[in-house]
Each structure stands twice: as C-alpha cells, then as structure tokens.
Design a protein around this motif. Structure first.
Motif, PDB file in Angstrom:
ATOM      1  N   ASN A  77       0.542 -15.607 -15.120  1.00 14.82           N
ATOM      2  CA  ASN A  77       0.838 -14.590 -14.097  1.00 14.82           C
ATOM      3  C   ASN A  77      -0.368 -14.342 -13.202  1.00 14.82           C
ATOM      4  OD1 ASN A  77      -0.162 -13.320 -16.605  1.00 14.82           O
ATOM      5  ND2 ASN A  77       0.095 -11.381 -15.527  1.00 14.82           N
ATOM      6  N   ALA A  78      -0.400 -15.029 -12.080  1.00 15.26           N
ATOM      7  CA  ALA A  78      -1.493 -14.862 -11.114  1.00 15.26           C
ATOM      8  C   ALA A  78      -0.996 -13.990  -9.963  1.00 15.26           C
ATOM      9  CB  ALA A  78      -1.947 -16.215 -10.597  1.00 15.26           C
ATOM     10  N   SER A  79      -1.811 -13.011  -9.592  1.00 12.79           N
ATOM     11  CA  SER A  79      -1.440 -12.103  -8.501  1.00 12.79           C
ATOM     12  C   SER A  79      -2.539 -12.122  -7.448  1.00 12.79           C
ATOM     13  CB  SER A  79      -1.298 -10.687  -9.049  1.00 12.79           C
ATOM     14  OG  SER A  79      -2.543 -10.278  -9.591  1.00 12.79           O
ATOM     15  N   THR A  80      -2.354 -11.354  -6.401  1.00  8.60           N
ATOM     16  CA  THR A  80      -3.400 -11.138  -5.415  1.00  8.60           C
ATOM     17  C   THR A  80      -3.085  -9.803  -4.759  1.00  8.60           C
ATOM     18  OG1 THR A  80      -4.770 -12.434  -3.878  1.00  8.60           O
ATOM     19  CG2 THR A  80      -2.439 -12.211  -3.316  1.00  8.60           C
ATOM     20  N   PRO A  81      -4.099  -9.069  -4.270  1.00  9.31           N
ATOM     21  CA  PRO A  81      -3.771  -7.745  -3.728  1.00  9.31           C
ATOM     22  C   PRO A  81      -3.151  -7.813  -2.331  1.00  9.31           C
ATOM     23  CG  PRO A  81      -6.143  -8.085  -3.667  1.00  9.31           C
ATOM     24  CD  PRO A  81      -5.547  -9.287  -4.336  1.00  9.31           C
ATOM     25  N   MET A  82      -2.252  -6.881  -2.044  1.00 12.92           N
ATOM     26  CA  MET A  82      -1.640  -6.795  -0.718  1.00 12.92           C
ATOM     27  C   MET A  82      -1.331  -5.336  -0.405  1.00 12.92           C
ATOM     28  SD  MET A  82       2.134  -8.348  -1.589  1.00 12.92           S
ATOM     29  CE  MET A  82       3.029  -7.553  -0.253  1.00 12.92           C
ATOM     30  N   LEU A  83      -0.744  -5.115   0.767  1.00  8.86           N
ATOM     31  CA  LEU A  83      -0.480  -3.738   1.202  1.00  8.86           C
ATOM     32  C   LEU A  83       1.018  -3.442   1.163  1.00  8.86           C
ATOM     33  CD1 LEU A  83      -2.094  -1.881   4.130  1.00  8.86           C
ATOM     34  CD2 LEU A  83       0.367  -2.276   4.309  1.00  8.86           C
ATOM     35  N   TYR A  84       1.342  -2.228   0.743  1.00  9.48           N
ATOM     36  CA  TYR A  84       2.718  -1.738   0.769  1.00  9.48           C
ATOM     37  C   TYR A  84       2.705  -0.425   1.551  1.00  9.48           C
ATOM     38  CZ  TYR A  84       3.172  -4.716  -3.453  1.00  9.48           C
ATOM     39  OH  TYR A  84       3.157  -5.752  -4.355  1.00  9.48           O
ATOM     40  N   TYR A  85       3.745  -0.150   2.317  1.00 10.66           N
ATOM     41  CA  TYR A  85       3.807   1.149   2.977  1.00 10.66           C
ATOM     42  C   TYR A  85       5.227   1.681   2.977  1.00 10.66           C
ATOM     43  CZ  TYR A  85       5.295  -1.458   7.160  1.00 10.66           C
ATOM     44  OH  TYR A  85       5.966  -2.276   8.043  1.00 10.66           O
ATOM     45  N   ASN A  86       5.296   3.003   3.092  1.00 17.49           N
ATOM     46  CA  ASN A  86       6.571   3.709   3.039  1.00 17.49           C
ATOM     47  C   ASN A  86       7.135   3.758   4.460  1.00 17.49           C
ATOM     48  OD1 ASN A  86       8.510   5.800   3.062  1.00 17.49           O
ATOM     49  ND2 ASN A  86       7.573   6.709   1.232  1.00 17.49           N
ATOM     50  N   LYS A  87       8.093   2.868   4.734  1.00 22.20           N
ATOM     51  CA  LYS A  87       8.642   2.758   6.088  1.00 22.20           C
ATOM     52  C   LYS A  87       9.341   4.054   6.519  1.00 22.20           C
ATOM     53  CE  LYS A  87       9.693  -2.077   7.037  1.00 22.20           C
ATOM     54  NZ  LYS A  87      10.750  -2.983   7.497  1.00 22.20           N
ATOM     55  N   SER A  88      10.043   4.655   5.585  1.00 21.18           N
ATOM     56  CA  SER A  88      10.769   5.893   5.922  1.00 21.18           C
ATOM     57  C   SER A  88       9.779   6.953   6.381  1.00 21.18           C
ATOM     58  CB  SER A  88      11.558   6.387   4.715  1.00 21.18           C
ATOM     59  OG  SER A  88      12.194   5.316   4.063  1.00 21.18           O
ATOM     60  N   MET A  89       8.659   7.048   5.659  1.00 25.47           N
ATOM     61  CA  MET A  89       7.631   8.041   5.992  1.00 25.47           C
ATOM     62  C   MET A  89       6.979   7.703   7.342  1.00 25.47           C
ATOM     63  SD  MET A  89       4.721   8.924   3.249  1.00 25.47           S
ATOM     64  CE  MET A  89       5.425   9.696   1.839  1.00 25.47           C
ATOM     65  N   PHE A  90       6.716   6.430   7.569  1.00 22.11           N
ATOM     66  CA  PHE A  90       6.126   5.992   8.841  1.00 22.11           C
ATOM     67  C   PHE A  90       7.029   6.441   9.995  1.00 22.11           C
ATOM     68  CE2 PHE A  90       2.638   2.573   8.778  1.00 22.11           C
ATOM     69  CZ  PHE A  90       2.071   3.075   7.613  1.00 22.11           C
ATOM     70  N   ARG A  91       8.330   6.217   9.833  1.00 25.85           N
ATOM     71  CA  ARG A  91       9.301   6.567  10.873  1.00 25.85           C
ATOM     72  C   ARG A  91       9.238   8.074  11.128  1.00 25.85           C
ATOM     73  NH1 ARG A  91      13.513   3.987   8.553  1.00 25.85           N
ATOM     74  NH2 ARG A  91      12.946   1.989   9.478  1.00 25.85           N
ATOM     75  N   LYS A  92       9.199   8.852  10.056  1.00 29.25           N
ATOM     76  CA  LYS A  92       9.238  10.312  10.162  1.00 29.25           C
ATOM     77  C   LYS A  92       8.044  10.863  10.939  1.00 29.25           C
ATOM     78  CE  LYS A  92      11.247  11.697   6.280  1.00 29.25           C
ATOM     79  NZ  LYS A  92      11.050  12.005   4.865  1.00 29.25           N
ATOM     80  N   VAL A  93       6.859  10.246  10.773  1.00 27.33           N
ATOM     81  CA  VAL A  93       5.664  10.791  11.441  1.00 27.33           C
ATOM     82  C   VAL A  93       5.369  10.070  12.764  1.00 27.33           C
ATOM     83  CG1 VAL A  93       4.690  11.439   9.203  1.00 27.33           C
ATOM     84  CG2 VAL A  93       3.932   9.322  10.307  1.00 27.33           C
ATOM     85  N   GLY A  94       6.281   9.222  13.204  1.00 28.41           N
ATOM     86  CA  GLY A  94       6.120   8.576  14.510  1.00 28.41           C
ATOM     87  C   GLY A  94       5.255   7.321  14.506  1.00 28.41           C
ATOM     88  N   LEU A  95       5.055   6.725  13.307  1.00 32.03           N
ATOM     89  CA  LEU A  95       4.339   5.435  13.243  1.00 32.03           C
ATOM     90  C   LEU A  95       5.386   4.328  13.278  1.00 32.03           C
ATOM     91  CD1 LEU A  95       1.845   6.288  10.353  1.00 32.03           C
ATOM     92  CD2 LEU A  95       1.156   5.624  12.671  1.00 32.03           C
ATOM     93  N   ASP A  96       5.036   3.191  13.852  1.00 34.82           N
ATOM     94  CA  ASP A  96       5.995   2.090  13.949  1.00 34.82           C
ATOM     95  C   ASP A  96       6.279   1.511  12.560  1.00 34.82           C
ATOM     96  OD1 ASP A  96       7.479  -0.146  14.401  1.00 34.82           O
ATOM     97  OD2 ASP A  96       5.978  -1.199  15.632  1.00 34.82           O
ATOM     98  N   PRO A  97       7.498   1.691  12.054  1.00 38.45           N
ATOM     99  CA  PRO A  97       7.795   1.217  10.694  1.00 38.45           C
ATOM    100  C   PRO A  97       7.812  -0.305  10.583  1.00 38.45           C
ATOM    101  CG  PRO A  97       9.795   2.054  11.735  1.00 38.45           C
ATOM    102  CD  PRO A  97       8.677   2.330  12.698  1.00 38.45           C
ATOM    103  N   GLU A  98       7.885  -0.992  11.695  1.00 38.43           N
ATOM    104  CA  GLU A  98       7.947  -2.455  11.637  1.00 38.43           C
ATOM    105  C   GLU A  98       6.570  -3.116  11.713  1.00 38.43           C
ATOM    106  OE1 GLU A  98      10.584  -3.570  10.502  1.00 38.43           O
ATOM    107  OE2 GLU A  98      11.622  -1.668  10.860  1.00 38.43           O
ATOM    108  N   THR A  99       5.506  -2.320  11.935  1.00 40.95           N
ATOM    109  CA  THR A  99       4.170  -2.893  12.050  1.00 40.95           C
ATOM    110  C   THR A  99       3.264  -2.401  10.928  1.00 40.95           C
ATOM    111  OG1 THR A  99       4.495  -2.807  14.428  1.00 40.95           O
ATOM    112  CG2 THR A  99       2.267  -3.290  13.669  1.00 40.95           C
ATOM    113  N   PRO A 100       3.023  -3.242   9.928  1.00 47.25           N
ATOM    114  CA  PRO A 100       2.104  -2.808   8.866  1.00 47.25           C
ATOM    115  C   PRO A 100       0.686  -2.703   9.420  1.00 47.25           C
ATOM    116  CG  PRO A 100       2.773  -5.116   8.553  1.00 47.25           C
ATOM    117  CD  PRO A 100       3.549  -4.605   9.731  1.00 47.25           C
ATOM    118  N   PRO A 101      -0.077  -1.681   9.018  1.00 46.36           N
ATOM    119  CA  PRO A 101      -1.465  -1.598   9.476  1.00 46.36           C
ATOM    120  C   PRO A 101      -2.228  -2.840   9.003  1.00 46.36           C
ATOM    121  CG  PRO A 101      -0.960   0.156   7.877  1.00 46.36           C
ATOM    122  CD  PRO A 101       0.309  -0.584   8.124  1.00 46.36           C
TER     123      PRO A 101
END
Ligand SMILES: O=P(O)(O)OC[C@H](O)CO
Length: 414
Positions: free
Chosen positions: A119-143
């Motif tokens: 089991n090999a992994s690597t770190p990545m980013l996850y974000y809460n799209k619903s929350m992004f939408r609610k605060v006016g951040l583009d939910p389709e563009t990960p930082p």
C-alpha cells in the motif's frame, strides 16, 4: 488449511478493504488461510511484531510503514527478504513489474526487493466543494499553491468555518514531501538512499518560511493543527475544516463518511521556488515476511503475494482505497477500464509522483530510526504551531535531535 497470520494497521474503510482481500484469497484456494489481525497504528503494529519475535509468536507477515524501511533492512536475521522467498517458493516475481517510484523505495543496493509493496500512498489535497460554493469560492478550482490555499482558508474562516485547513501526518506532508516537491534535500546522500552516513539538512529558508506561515495561520485557525498521524482526518470528514492535505488513501474514508461534495487537488507548492513542483514521494507501507515460521506457511505467503500482484486484484485495491497502483499492469488496467475518467481526483496521486524525473532530493528517503526522527520533527512542529518556538529554532532543533538519532543508529550497524 495452513493458517498464515497477517498483522496490519489498517482501520476504518481501509481495514474493511484489507479484510476483503484476505477473504477473497482464502476462497480462491483451499490450502492456506490468511488471518488478518489489526494491531493498532503503524508504530504499534511493528512494535508488536518485534516483541512477538522475542517469544517466538511473531506473525508470518507484518505491515510496516515506509519510514521503518531502514530499520527493517538492518534487522537481517528477523526478516525473510521477499525476493528470496519468491525465488525459494518458485513464484513468479519480477521487480520490473512494479512502478520504479514504489519499487525503488524497498530495493537494496543490489536491486533486490526486500518487502512486498502493498500500500503506497502520496499526499494530496481535498476540499469541501459545498463549503467553497457557500462562501463564494470557485468549487471547480482546487487551490494550487500555498498562497492560494491560505487565501481560500482565510475566506472560509471569515465566513465562520471553524478551521480553514488541516493536514494529517505533519512531518510526512510538511517536511518530507514538502522537501521533495520543492527539490530540496531532507538529508544528504540522496536522503540516505546513497549511504548510511546521511545528515539531516532540512532547516533551509524555504521550509522554515512554510512552517512559519502555517504557525501564523494557526493564530486564527486558517490552519488548524489536528495532531499526529491520522488524528485530524475526521475533522475534514465532519465538515469542520474546509481543506485537508493528507494521504491519497484517505479517499476511501472521505467518500464513505463525508456528507458533502468533495473536490480533489494536487499537493500545494510555493510558486516562487525555482523548479517546484518537482514530484512527491511515497508513504504508506509494505508487507515484511518474518523468519521463524513453519516452512508450510512460507509457501502460502508466496502464493498470497502472487495473488496480491495480479493486475485485477491490485487494480481493485488501488481503486477502492486511493493507494497507488503498485504494478504497471494494474495502472494500465485501471486506465483501460476508464476508472480515472469516471472518478475525479483518482489520477492525481500517480501524476504527482511522476511529474518530473526524480532527483536525489525526490526519490524517497532511507534513514535509520526514522520512526523516532519523525516523532522528533512532529514534536518540533507542534512547538512552532503553538507559538512556543519560532519556526527556525524549531527546525534547527529538529535537525540537531534527528542527527543524534541517526548517528546512534549508525553506531549499531556492523
Ligand atoms: O496513511 P498512509 O497509509 O497513506 O501512510 C502515510 C505515511 O506515509 C505513513 O508513514
């Protein structure tokens, strides 16, 4: 049937997937029965196996995380190298079937694979799209960069979210992978892959600035430290933190437990650092075979490893967990099945690993006592994040304390 004990450290959804693998192998034949036992987290599982060895009650297989590799390699009498086992049992096993970024981590200087890359992994980013939408951040563009992450996390906190960003495995993400991704050395001697006399050197201005920034963000919970290892993972899944940076294999639990739309992105980097992003390095674990079990069991272990290497089995494990496909065939099969297209975010881990050809700073690491050294780094990070120490002093001290542990380890070697 001959029973084969397999001690492991997978809980939650990953534990269920592992149990399923063992059960499927057991029904695929009738001579052997693999019996998985959860022994706590990675450190607890390997410690339990070492103790069991002393009373001759060790399991045939133990799952050991990547940072204990040098320690296991040094435990020569206790370990049955996988290449030797497969040869002795006449099971097909070719290291060239495995992705070089994975196989290289577990291969000795003579090119022999010592443990089974499960089991090999690597770190990545996850974000809460619903929350992004609610605060006016583009939910389709990960930082994409750390400044982008900071800006998005500030927006979230300003809108009342209790925690903008959190990361699991603090040292693995913010020191070990951070260094590789910015093509900076964690240690000399190609991070120890080139020799035992490696010296930790990660207290450089780029890394120190990153830690100082996180510590600054911590004051307003733009970044909110959530503990070592996987402790902070539930906070993203509960919806307390809007952005999470952690293992690609947290995917399984995120999908199972989150009641919001999840977005995926690459590990962020600092855009003013020349050459960044380079490539990420692996984490996760491998399966080590321990000596001292009856001969019959080893026949079964070799059959089990051959089963785990099958493209369909390996591809399903990769797809269901978020761990990397460790063989080329499993990757090709997954691609041919259209899995990456149908499942957003699932190709990120492998893309990041192979962004650029690895350098001496980004092939991985092999440092004695690194389980203890990671604890030291985590401890110093905690002091920086809590404001008890400036980032520079914390990282200087992590390097100094870590080097003492390295030299102690070196002295125990023949
Ligand atoms: O949570 P995992 O299995 O992806 O492992 C992450 C770290 O590399 C463990 O040392």
């Amino acid at each position: 049937a001959t029973e084969i004990a397999w001690w492991h450290a997978m809980s939650g959804q990953l534990g269920r997937e592992l149990e399923k693998l063992a059960a499927d192998f057991n029904t695929s034949q009738s001579d052997y029965r693999v019996v998985p036992t959860y022994k706590g987290n990675y450190t607890e599982a390997v410690t339990a196996a070492i103790f069991a060895f002393r009373s001759s009650s060790q399991p045939a297989i133990v799952q050991v995380n990547e940072i204990a590799t040098a320690t296991m390699m040094a435990a020569k009498g206790a370990v049955y190298p996988v290449y030797e086992l497969m040869r002795d049992e006449k099971e097909a096993f070719s290291p060239s079937d495995y992705l070089p970024a994975v196989a290289g981590y577990y291969t000795d200087l003579a090119g022999n694979m010592l443990s089974f890359p499960f089991n090999a992994s690597t770190p990545m980013l996850y974000y809460n799209k619903s929350m992004f939408r609610k605060v006016g951040l583009d939910p389709e563009t990960p930082p994409a960069t750390w400044p982008d992450v900071g800006a998005a996390a500030k927006r979230l906190v300003a809108a009342g979210v209790p925690c903008g960003l959190t990361t699991s495995w603090p040292s693995w993400v913010n020191v070990e992978n951070f260094s590789a991704y910015h093509n900076l050395p964690l240690a000399t001697r190609a991070n120890g892959l080139g020799g035992m006399d490696a010296v930790l050197v990660f207290n450089n201005p780029v890394l120190v600035r990153h830690i100082a920034e996180l510590a600054e963000w911590q004051k307003t919970r733009v970044f909110d430290y959530g503990g070592r290892a996987t402790a902070t993972e539930p906070r993203f899944q509960r919806g307390d933190c809007g952005i999470f940076v952690g293992s690609s294999a947290t995917r399984a639990d995120i999908i199972a437990n989150s009641k919001f739309e999840v977005g995926y992105g690459r590990l962020p980097f600092w855009p003013d650092v020349a050459g960044a992003p380079q490539n990420t390095i692996i984490g996760g674990a491998t399966l080590w075979v321990l000596r001292g079990r009856p001969a019959d069991e080893y026949k079964g272990v070799a059959k089990f490893f051959a089963y785990l290497s099958r493209a369909d089995v390996q591809a399903a494990w990769h797809q269901n967990t978020g761990y990397l496909p460790v063989t080329r065939a499993a990757y090709e099969l997954t691609r041919a099945q259209g899995f990456y297209e149908r499942n957003p975010g699932t190709a990120i881990s492998i893309e990041q690993m192979t962004l650029k050809p690895p350098t001496d700073n980004s092939r991985g690491l092999r440092l004695g006592s690194f389980v203890l050294i990671r604890d030291v780094i985590d401890d110093e990070l905690e002091q920086a994040f809590s404001g008890r120490k400036p980032a520079q002093a914390a990282m200087d001290s992590a390097v100094e304390r870590g080097n003492k542990l390295l030299r102690q380890f070196e002295r125990t070697q023949p």
